[in-house]
Design a protein around this motif. Sequence first.
Motif, PDB file in Angstrom:
ATOM      1  N   PRO B 294      33.175  25.462 -53.752  1.00  0.00           N
ATOM      2  CA  PRO B 294      34.221  23.569 -54.481  1.00  0.00           C
ATOM      3  C   PRO B 294      33.529  23.511 -52.706  1.00  0.00           C
ATOM      4  O   PRO B 294      33.452  23.731 -51.574  1.00  0.00           O
ATOM      5  CB  PRO B 294      35.664  24.327 -54.385  1.00  0.00           C
ATOM      6  CG  PRO B 294      35.773  25.987 -53.336  1.00  0.00           C
ATOM      7  CD  PRO B 294      34.557  26.552 -54.114  1.00  0.00           C
ATOM      8  N   ALA B 295      32.917  22.366 -53.301  1.00  0.00           N
ATOM      9  CA  ALA B 295      32.287  21.134 -51.692  1.00  0.00           C
ATOM     10  C   ALA B 295      33.624  21.412 -50.532  1.00  0.00           C
ATOM     11  O   ALA B 295      33.241  20.950 -49.105  1.00  0.00           O
ATOM     12  CB  ALA B 295      31.383  19.771 -52.257  1.00  0.00           C
ATOM     13  N   ILE B 333      42.593  21.349 -53.633  1.00  0.00           N
ATOM     14  CA  ILE B 333      42.042  21.480 -54.473  1.00  0.00           C
ATOM     15  C   ILE B 333      42.329  21.992 -55.866  1.00  0.00           C
ATOM     16  O   ILE B 333      43.580  22.956 -55.547  1.00  0.00           O
ATOM     17  CB  ILE B 333      40.979  21.653 -55.013  1.00  0.00           C
ATOM     18  CG1 ILE B 333      40.621  22.778 -54.337  1.00  0.00           C
ATOM     19  CG2 ILE B 333      39.672  20.692 -54.163  1.00  0.00           C
ATOM     20  CD1 ILE B 333      39.095  23.730 -54.103  1.00  0.00           C
ATOM     21  N   HIS B 334      42.149  21.621 -57.325  1.00  0.00           N
ATOM     22  CA  HIS B 334      43.366  22.536 -58.269  1.00  0.00           C
ATOM     23  C   HIS B 334      42.404  23.682 -58.327  1.00  0.00           C
ATOM     24  O   HIS B 334      43.394  24.322 -58.592  1.00  0.00           O
ATOM     25  CB  HIS B 334      43.012  21.960 -59.213  1.00  0.00           C
ATOM     26  CG  HIS B 334      44.252  20.532 -58.991  1.00  0.00           C
ATOM     27  ND1 HIS B 334      45.634  21.180 -59.658  1.00  0.00           N
ATOM     28  CD2 HIS B 334      44.673  19.557 -59.346  1.00  0.00           C
ATOM     29  CE1 HIS B 334      46.263  19.843 -59.483  1.00  0.00           C
ATOM     30  NE2 HIS B 334      46.034  18.955 -59.956  1.00  0.00           N
ATOM     31  N   ALA B 335      41.706  24.019 -58.081  1.00  0.00           N
ATOM     32  CA  ALA B 335      40.726  25.138 -57.997  1.00  0.00           C
ATOM     33  C   ALA B 335      41.038  26.333 -56.811  1.00  0.00           C
ATOM     34  O   ALA B 335      41.022  26.747 -55.723  1.00  0.00           O
ATOM     35  CB  ALA B 335      39.474  25.265 -57.935  1.00  0.00           C
ATOM     36  N   GLY B 336      43.300  26.656 -56.294  1.00  0.00           N
ATOM     37  CA  GLY B 336      43.762  27.258 -56.109  1.00  0.00           C
ATOM     38  C   GLY B 336      42.795  28.466 -55.315  1.00  0.00           C
ATOM     39  O   GLY B 336      42.817  28.646 -54.113  1.00  0.00           O
ATOM     40  N   GLU B 357      21.642  32.828 -54.653  1.00  0.00           N
ATOM     41  CA  GLU B 357      21.800  31.531 -54.218  1.00  0.00           C
ATOM     42  C   GLU B 357      23.395  31.120 -53.742  1.00  0.00           C
ATOM     43  O   GLU B 357      23.618  31.564 -54.226  1.00  0.00           O
ATOM     44  CB  GLU B 357      21.019  30.817 -54.560  1.00  0.00           C
ATOM     45  CG  GLU B 357      19.451  31.605 -55.073  1.00  0.00           C
ATOM     46  CD  GLU B 357      19.022  30.917 -55.994  1.00  0.00           C
ATOM     47  OE1 GLU B 357      19.262  29.291 -56.363  1.00  0.00           O
ATOM     48  OE2 GLU B 357      17.806  30.939 -56.679  1.00  0.00           O
ATOM     49  N   ALA B 358      23.138  29.983 -52.666  1.00  0.00           N
ATOM     50  CA  ALA B 358      24.394  29.329 -53.438  1.00  0.00           C
ATOM     51  C   ALA B 358      24.513  27.741 -53.428  1.00  0.00           C
ATOM     52  O   ALA B 358      23.517  27.204 -52.882  1.00  0.00           O
ATOM     53  CB  ALA B 358      25.793  29.338 -51.694  1.00  0.00           C
ATOM     54  N   THR B 359      25.745  26.780 -53.962  1.00  0.00           N
ATOM     55  CA  THR B 359      25.180  25.962 -54.047  1.00  0.00           C
ATOM     56  C   THR B 359      26.889  25.400 -54.462  1.00  0.00           C
ATOM     57  O   THR B 359      28.323  26.055 -54.634  1.00  0.00           O
ATOM     58  CB  THR B 359      24.376  25.538 -55.718  1.00  0.00           C
ATOM     59  OG1 THR B 359      24.779  23.924 -55.645  1.00  0.00           O
ATOM     60  CG2 THR B 359      25.862  26.040 -56.280  1.00  0.00           C
ATOM     61  N   ALA B 360      26.750  24.604 -53.931  1.00  0.00           N
ATOM     62  CA  ALA B 360      28.253  23.528 -53.625  1.00  0.00           C
ATOM     63  C   ALA B 360      28.552  22.211 -54.966  1.00  0.00           C
ATOM     64  O   ALA B 360      27.813  21.904 -55.190  1.00  0.00           O
ATOM     65  CB  ALA B 360      29.113  23.169 -52.503  1.00  0.00           C
ATOM     66  N   THR B 361      30.013  22.471 -55.698  1.00  0.00           N
ATOM     67  CA  THR B 361      30.328  21.486 -57.079  1.00  0.00           C
ATOM     68  C   THR B 361      31.935  20.775 -56.207  1.00  0.00           C
ATOM     69  O   THR B 361      32.938  21.471 -55.537  1.00  0.00           O
ATOM     70  CB  THR B 361      30.332  22.415 -57.717  1.00  0.00           C
ATOM     71  OG1 THR B 361      29.281  22.882 -58.512  1.00  0.00           O
ATOM     72  CG2 THR B 361      30.965  21.182 -59.203  1.00  0.00           C
ATOM     73  N   GLU B 362      31.434  19.106 -56.380  1.00  0.00           N
ATOM     74  CA  GLU B 362      32.970  18.629 -56.345  1.00  0.00           C
ATOM     75  C   GLU B 362      33.660  18.342 -57.695  1.00  0.00           C
ATOM     76  O   GLU B 362      33.334  19.190 -58.434  1.00  0.00           O
ATOM     77  CB  GLU B 362      32.451  16.838 -55.805  1.00  0.00           C
ATOM     78  CG  GLU B 362      31.151  16.512 -55.495  1.00  0.00           C
ATOM     79  CD  GLU B 362      32.181  16.771 -53.892  1.00  0.00           C
ATOM     80  OE1 GLU B 362      33.215  16.452 -53.876  1.00  0.00           O
ATOM     81  OE2 GLU B 362      31.258  16.300 -52.574  1.00  0.00           O
ATOM     82  N   GLN B 363      35.043  18.828 -56.749  1.00  0.00           N
ATOM     83  CA  GLN B 363      35.748  18.308 -57.701  1.00  0.00           C
ATOM     84  C   GLN B 363      35.784  18.087 -59.267  1.00  0.00           C
ATOM     85  O   GLN B 363      35.936  18.765 -60.249  1.00  0.00           O
ATOM     86  CB  GLN B 363      37.536  18.149 -57.278  1.00  0.00           C
ATOM     87  CG  GLN B 363      38.697  18.393 -58.871  1.00  0.00           C
ATOM     88  CD  GLN B 363      39.907  18.433 -57.348  1.00  0.00           C
ATOM     89  OE1 GLN B 363      40.422  19.551 -57.041  1.00  0.00           O
ATOM     90  NE2 GLN B 363      40.382  17.469 -57.316  1.00  0.00           N
ATOM     91  N   ASN B 433      36.943  13.779 -55.272  1.00  0.00           N
ATOM     92  CA  ASN B 433      36.191  14.686 -54.794  1.00  0.00           C
ATOM     93  C   ASN B 433      36.947  14.924 -53.373  1.00  0.00           C
ATOM     94  O   ASN B 433      37.922  13.688 -53.168  1.00  0.00           O
ATOM     95  CB  ASN B 433      35.138  14.194 -54.849  1.00  0.00           C
ATOM     96  CG  ASN B 433      34.250  14.026 -56.289  1.00  0.00           C
ATOM     97  OD1 ASN B 433      34.814  15.164 -56.329  1.00  0.00           O
ATOM     98  ND2 ASN B 433      33.050  13.415 -56.122  1.00  0.00           N
ATOM     99  N   TYR B 434      36.358  15.435 -52.930  1.00  0.00           N
ATOM    100  CA  TYR B 434      36.888  15.772 -50.780  1.00  0.00           C
ATOM    101  C   TYR B 434      35.916  15.278 -49.754  1.00  0.00           C
ATOM    102  O   TYR B 434      35.187  16.190 -51.010  1.00  0.00           O
ATOM    103  CB  TYR B 434      37.267  16.753 -50.497  1.00  0.00           C
ATOM    104  CG  TYR B 434      39.070  16.441 -51.124  1.00  0.00           C
ATOM    105  CD1 TYR B 434      40.075  16.201 -50.538  1.00  0.00           C
ATOM    106  CD2 TYR B 434      39.408  16.702 -52.436  1.00  0.00           C
ATOM    107  CE1 TYR B 434      41.347  16.333 -51.023  1.00  0.00           C
ATOM    108  CE2 TYR B 434      40.613  16.998 -53.442  1.00  0.00           C
ATOM    109  CZ  TYR B 434      41.592  16.127 -52.602  1.00  0.00           C
ATOM    110  OH  TYR B 434      42.947  16.543 -52.766  1.00  0.00           O
ATOM    111  N   ALA B 435      35.144  14.992 -49.881  1.00  0.00           N
ATOM    112  CA  ALA B 435      34.468  14.322 -48.450  1.00  0.00           C
ATOM    113  C   ALA B 435      34.121  15.976 -47.677  1.00  0.00           C
ATOM    114  O   ALA B 435      35.279  16.739 -47.345  1.00  0.00           O
ATOM    115  CB  ALA B 435      34.238  13.863 -47.414  1.00  0.00           C
TER     116      ALA B 435
END
Lengths: 453, 453
Positions: B294-295, B333-336, B357-363, B433-435
């Motif tokens: 999560p971002a 975030i809800h993805a606790g 690899e790694a990447t981040a996704t917004e809620q 989303n959370y900055a």
Amino acid sequence: METIKYFLSEDRIPRAWYNIQADLPTPAPPVLHPGTGQPIGPGDLAPIFPMALIMQEVSQERYIEIPDEVRDVYRQWRPSPLYRARRLEKALDTPAKIYYKYEGVSPAGSHKPNTAVPQAYYNKVEGVKRLSTETGAGQWGSSLAMACAFFGLECKVFMVRVSYDQKPYRRGLIEAYGAQVSASPSNETNTGRAILAEYPDSTGSLGIAISEAVEVAATDPNTKYSLGSVLNHVLMHQTVIGLETLEQMEMAGDYPDVIVGCTGGGSNFAGITFPFIGRKLRGEADVRIVAVEPAACPSLTRGRYAYDFGDTGHLTPLVKMHTLGSTFVPPGIHAGGLRYHGMAPLVSHLLELGQIEATATEQLDAFAAGVQFARAEGIIPAPEANHAVAGAIAEALRCKQEGVSRVILFNLCGHGHFDMQAYIDYAAGKLQNYAYPAEEIAMALAGLPVVAA
Amino acid sequence: METIKYFLSEDRIPRAWYNIQADLPTPAPPVLHPGTGQPIGPGDLAPIFPMALIMQEVSQERYIEIPDEVRDVYRQWRPSPLYRARRLEKALDTPAKIYYKYEGVSPAGSHKPNTAVPQAYYNKVEGVKRLSTETGAGQWGSSLAMACAFFGLECKVFMVRVSYDQKPYRRGLIEAYGAQVSASPSNETNTGRAILAEYPDSTGSLGIAISEAVEVAATDPNTKYSLGSVLNHVLMHQTVIGLETLEQMEMAGDYPDVIVGCTGGGSNFAGITFPFIGRKLRGEADVRIVAVEPAACPSLTRGRYAYDFGDTGHLTPLVKMHTLGSTFVPPGIHAGGLRYHGMAPLVSHLLELGQIEATATEQLDAFAAGVQFARAEGIIPAPEANHAVAGAIAEALRCKQEGVSRVILFNLCGHGHFDMQAYIDYAAGKLQNYAYPAEEIAMALAGLPVVAA
């Protein structure tokens, strides 16, 4: 203590549904037109159902082929597993063998997609654009919403008010699938408006929600109606449960002495039992069959076997069934899927024929059974299914008392993941039993339609 | 559009877990004692873990046998199904083939019982009476509560405050299994009291809840601690996922070009990927591996690879991992389950080695992906799993853009039945989303312990 699971490969998904009408010693009484009192024909149902389902409703064929398109979707969760409840047996210290068929493995979490998928399919084939339906606890509404999403149909769900408020998660699921949900009674139909005018605080009932959904279908040429229980074709679609179980019991090397199912409209009960009752009717194998209903809505144990409307607004034909009266509004038990004033005509007919027994369980006993089951087997049952669990445990304890080992089979028709508020309230001591609502039922029965037949 | 399911018979439940430590080109950095800065030994961990798990934690054996008692319980839901997401492929109009392994079939609804069951088992064998643990969204807490019920252990769960409030249904499930739950930070531990004194409105974090659970275990001789992710032995228990998937992909006649998993502590990600990474490390087959986090809590993509405490209260040893600082409290975030400041040391090590690899996704992107998936495939994913769904959809859309068909595999680590409030809030436009919380992370990183290594 090991789990024992009996799993069929996917080529063992049944290729045909079983139609118990072919094996009945006497046919179930006909459905009557409320105006004429005469048996209705397929044409009378055409405004609200697709012809394929109408023909299934009246078919006398023993097996009706399942379309490939339906089996392709069934394949996602079927064949569903049959388990031996070894840890529960141990907890009960019973000599009985307890088996349960688990229908909570469907994406919507209950047996309901077994009929939602073919219903959506046949409507799609016949060019229908939208389906309207009722839902009690939300198991049916979420299942039809999912099936509609799969086949590209719109979906409109009237959700019984008490469940709409008690079970926001089920509502959220229905909406996540893209369907439109209204609390019933609603202001969107004549039936709903009339009931709200008289009872502004109505908690609703399946009978009222059915009226609203039928009304929408009857007045919109692009919309047909879809029912989640009661009707012959719905019960028939559910027989995939029992057909698979027959094979799985054979794998297990056992045959049930008794089969237990919970009953609201009768569909999951019919699903697991009809293939076994068919064998009994054909003289192939005997088995005791026990229907467990909620004490708060006891159509089989305390209702009258009579012609009645399927809905509160009296838009449906008349069917002969065990009924508490179509205007009876059951107490707001958490097993919302069992809050129906009537019973499937085929199930009622089988009770009259002495092929099945019926018993009623109080809400607190049902939840106590559900918690005991969850701690032993891990699966938390739906409040409806808790009635079957309670019935199975009662049979197992009787075996213990009598020192007899019997084979008990029950249908765990769905999980309770969307119903946890009920378990939270139960743990907090907030749930109650409901005394038999004698006066309300007497009043509702007094209003039964007068039919010559 | 048919579902395609790849189902293994139960004799194909793996007989051994896969330990990736045997195949690493360089070993992961040692765990250090915070006082001495020296590598710790098994004896240092004995107060809080049973010896069997400590030995698994440091084992260099490639395969570790799964006890029969554990396989007997696994059998209830394992092997879990592998699906081809045909309806999703069609909805995306992609030339890619998308496969997903579905771990929501366990009774607790996620992959977590894969390790909860052996952890409860080994503790039971060594005479432990009670387990204490933390839980984020509640997937882990409910899984350990269930496993403890199966093996007759008591269970104490510290549930992160924001999830305790956001997810009452998960809490209800934990309690239905008979465990005792407290919101963390709580008044029951020194760590909790200290945090509440400074931040009375703390929403909690996994780091805080871990401190509380460890403190309880360290101060009660009858209680051991159990962790749901991060540690080597936990990740190893999860490899049953990937071991089964290897066989199922062979049944499908495909091998993944890319595998996507969501990462919080790293356990479901490790579960599906480690057996494939092992093959890559041994030169048997190449595959791209993508971790999606999560971002709002981006340890792999924006954290520092450094020695840090596993918990906020600094009761654990020091582990080298990608960390945002042990005092960082992620947004609610809800993805606790993904709200952890660090990352499993083995996953961190593999990122450093260039194996993943790694990447981040917004809620909001994660929920949009989850809803699209639910409408196509029927299963409503857990908010955590939505990150993997989003990653897989992104890969599939890239295939479409490039006109290339690739084989995409992802782990659908759990369903969202207990998280419907998140979907309801998402549909109502209430989620955000959370900055990137740059300042908070910078502050937390400034407090990293100084370690010579």
